[in-house]
Design a protein around this motif. Structure first.
Motif, short mmCIF file in Angstrom:
data_model
loop_
_atom_site.label_atom_id
_atom_site.label_comp_id
_atom_site.label_asym_id
_atom_site.label_seq_id
_atom_site.Cartn_x
_atom_site.Cartn_y
_atom_site.Cartn_z
N SER A 126 -7.30 -4.73 -0.47
CA SER A 126 -5.96 -4.99 -0.96
C SER A 126 -4.99 -5.24 0.20
O SER A 126 -4.19 -6.18 0.18
N ILE A 128 2.54 -4.13 6.49
CA ILE A 128 1.52 -4.08 5.43
C ILE A 128 0.51 -2.98 5.74
O ILE A 128 0.03 -2.86 6.87
N GLU A 157 5.72 -2.52 -2.96
CA GLU A 157 5.97 -3.86 -2.42
C GLU A 157 7.46 -4.15 -2.55
O GLU A 157 8.03 -4.07 -3.64
N ASN A 158 8.07 -4.44 -1.44
CA ASN A 158 9.51 -4.71 -1.42
C ASN A 158 10.31 -3.70 -2.25
O ASN A 158 11.16 -4.07 -3.07
N TYR A 197 9.33 -8.37 4.48
CA TYR A 197 8.38 -8.12 3.39
C TYR A 197 7.60 -6.86 3.69
O TYR A 197 7.26 -6.58 4.85
N HIS A 198 7.27 -6.08 2.65
CA HIS A 198 6.33 -4.98 2.87
C HIS A 198 5.43 -4.78 1.65
O HIS A 198 5.82 -5.02 0.52
N TYR A 199 4.24 -4.35 1.96
CA TYR A 199 3.25 -3.95 0.94
C TYR A 199 2.59 -2.73 1.52
O TYR A 199 1.80 -2.82 2.47
N HIS A 249 -3.18 -8.98 1.13
CA HIS A 249 -1.73 -9.16 1.28
C HIS A 249 -1.37 -9.63 2.68
O HIS A 249 -0.43 -10.40 2.85
N ALA A 261 6.75 -8.63 8.60
CA ALA A 261 6.16 -7.88 7.48
C ALA A 261 5.50 -6.60 7.97
O ALA A 261 4.97 -6.55 9.08
N VAL A 291 3.93 -1.40 -7.17
CA VAL A 291 3.19 -2.58 -7.62
C VAL A 291 2.45 -2.24 -8.93
O VAL A 291 1.89 -1.15 -9.05
N TYR A 348 0.80 1.44 -4.44
CA TYR A 348 1.34 0.57 -3.40
C TYR A 348 2.81 0.27 -3.71
O TYR A 348 3.19 0.17 -4.89
#
Ligand code: NG6
Ligand code: CA
Length: 491
Positions: A232, A111, A159-160, A142-144, A236, A109, A164, A157
């Protein structure tokens, strides 16, 4: 080494924490006195504190590019500080650290702060739909992420590959060329800057009472509140670990702190004599505390390799009137080193770095051996037993024994790129800065010495940490040797 790894459980979890613009002297375990970082200090006390780790650049994008690909950023154009609507700078055909760890079965991931571009082409992203390329094409399951930095739009942000909390009532448009009709900017509507005003630049779109670089329209419910960014990101990060604690995982965790605009959560406000910048450092330390307490609570910390570092050196005034300069007092954000972010001098790239892994590390060790971020890819690949092809992480070498404090073998040299793309070489003893264009001071606002000079510079870092005495004339053999290395590298 094999015996060492056999004694630790195979395949530790791996977390790489990258702070933003955190200087060598900004942590109390590196000598800071006007701010205290108890959590990071405790990791240093039980891990390895490196005093000679070099980022590959003194700005974010090229530094992170090198860290993730094991390839020097000077080899590729377009690796300079990226706009918020830059297309992906690492191409999906390149091998990243995440790709390598995936091969060993790791869940991966990214993040936090990204700043390596999103989507296949600059300015063509559909921020209201699915991005056509994302870190999922670079080995991250996964990414955020924040697309670039907090001072660049879009302030949302991702996310994937999707924004978001996307707000259909406020579709997002982004431009780095011109404003959208009727949208206020810091320049035209300074009365809307309720939280922070720019000191230079940063006078375009306004989000959360702060003007930024770039123009953005819409966003609505998806827009971030700067005060909540750290929480945040950490929520995550912890959620990702919770989901993957039964398997080995790799977390590339990039804090927004201590980059501008510094607007830490209200709970830190008024807590530092250094004002917002000091509070951002406190918030960073507290983010690390949240992570480490979670790992301990879950019994995961013993078999986690945690590497904590920064992308580049420090800057006080980086474009917002946050009083970082007057409130710094005698705080030296670059520690004993000269220069800072953007600079070819040491403080540009000599970054704090702590390696923590209770099962394998030499505890409480201070590691003075020359190391470079470029070695992350090969080091982690070696750790998990993955071999690399010749074109993968081409500049990266396995430095595991050194990073774990078991060996004092230095790299021959560390290369780093200043903001004008000029390179410098640091060896265990010397620093060579080839002639380059540009004046002695950053021209656009930050009060930082560039280290650029039309003359070659050679410093003996052992006796001259401040890079004051140019020995290019008196040490011709050393100069010649380093010049040759540079020529071979850039040929
Ligand atoms: C500069 C910005 C600075 C910062 C930096 C990138 C201005 C005047 N200054 O251009 O505030 O964003 O770029 O920082 O726009 S980095 O840490 O992400 O490389
Ligand atoms: Ca940075």
């Amino acid at each position: 080494m094999t015996a060492l790894l056999a004694s630790a459980q195979q395949r530790p979890n791996i977390i790489v924490i990258v702070a933003d613009d955190l200087g060598y002297g900004d942590l109390s375990c590196y000598g800071a006195q006007r701010v205290s970082t108890p959590t990071v200090d405790s990791l240093a006390a039980r891990g390895v504190r490196m005093t000679n780790m070099h980022a590959c650049a003194s700005t974010s994008t090229p530094s992170r590019y090198a860290l993730l690909t094991g390839c020097y950023p000077f080899r590729k154009s377009g690796t300079d500080v990226a706009a918020g609507n830059a297309g992906m700078i690492i191409t999906p055909t390149q091998t990243t650290v995440a790709d390598l760890l995936k091969r060993a079965g790791y869940a991966t991931a990214a993040i936090g702060k990204w700043h390596l571009g999103l989507g296949s082409a600059t300015g063509r992203q559909d921020w209201n739909g699915q991005l056509d390329q994302s870190p999922q094409d670079l080995g991250f399951d996964y990414h955020y992420l924040m697309a670039a930095t907090a001072d660049r739009v879009p302030c949302v942000y991702v996310e994937n590959g999707r924004v978001v909390n996307h707000d259909p009532a406020a579709p997002i448009s982004v431009s780095y060329r011109s404003n959208f009709e009727g949208e206020p900017t810091g320049k035209t509507h300074p009365q809307l800057l309720t939280k922070l005003k720019p000191s230079h630049g940063h006078d375009q779109s306004i989000v959360n009472g702060i003007s930024r670089i770039g123009y953005m329209k819409g966003g609505g419910k998806a827009l971030w509140r700067d005060e909540d960014i750290s929480d945040s990101i950490m929520a995550h990060a912890i959620r990702f670990i919770a989901r993957h604690k039964a398997e080995p995982y790799f977390l590339y965790l990039c804090t927004n702190d201590v980059h501008v605009p510094r607007m830490p959560h209200e709970r830190y406000r008024g807590k530092s004599v250094m004002g917002l910048r000091g509070e951002a450092i406190m918030q960073f330390d507290d983010a690390v505390r949240q992570l480490v307490s979670y790992l301990r609570q879950e019994g995961l910390d013993r078999n986690t390799l945690l590497i904590l570092t920064s992308d580049n050196g420090p800057v006080l005034d980086d474009g917002y009137a946050d009083e970082a300069i007057p409130l710094a007092g005698d705080h030296q954000p670059g520690g004993p080193w000269r220069g800072g972010k953007y600079s070819a001098f040491e403080a540009g790239s000599r970054v704090p770095c702590i390696v923590y892994w209770p099962e394998a590390v030499t505890k409480g060790k201070r590691q003075d051996t020359l190391c470079s971020h470029i070695d992350l890819a090969a080091t982690l690949a070696a750790l998990v037993g993955v071999s690399t092809e010749e074109n993968e992480a081409p500049d990266s070498r396995n430095s595991l024994a050194t990073w774990l404090g078991r060996s004092a073998k230095p790299r021959d040299y560390a290369v780093s790129m200043a903001s004008n793309r000029s390179l410098s070489l640091t060896t265990q003893r010397y620093k060579y800065i080839p002639p380059s264009k540009g004046g002695p001071l950053i021209t656009w606002g930050p009060r930082i010495e560039t280290g650029y000079s039309p003359e070659p510079q050679l410093y003996d870092l052992k006796h001259d940490a401040q890079e004051r005495h140019n020995m290019a004339g008196s040490k011709p053999h050393v100069l010649q040797r380093l010049r040759r290395i540079m020529e071979t590298l850039t040929r």
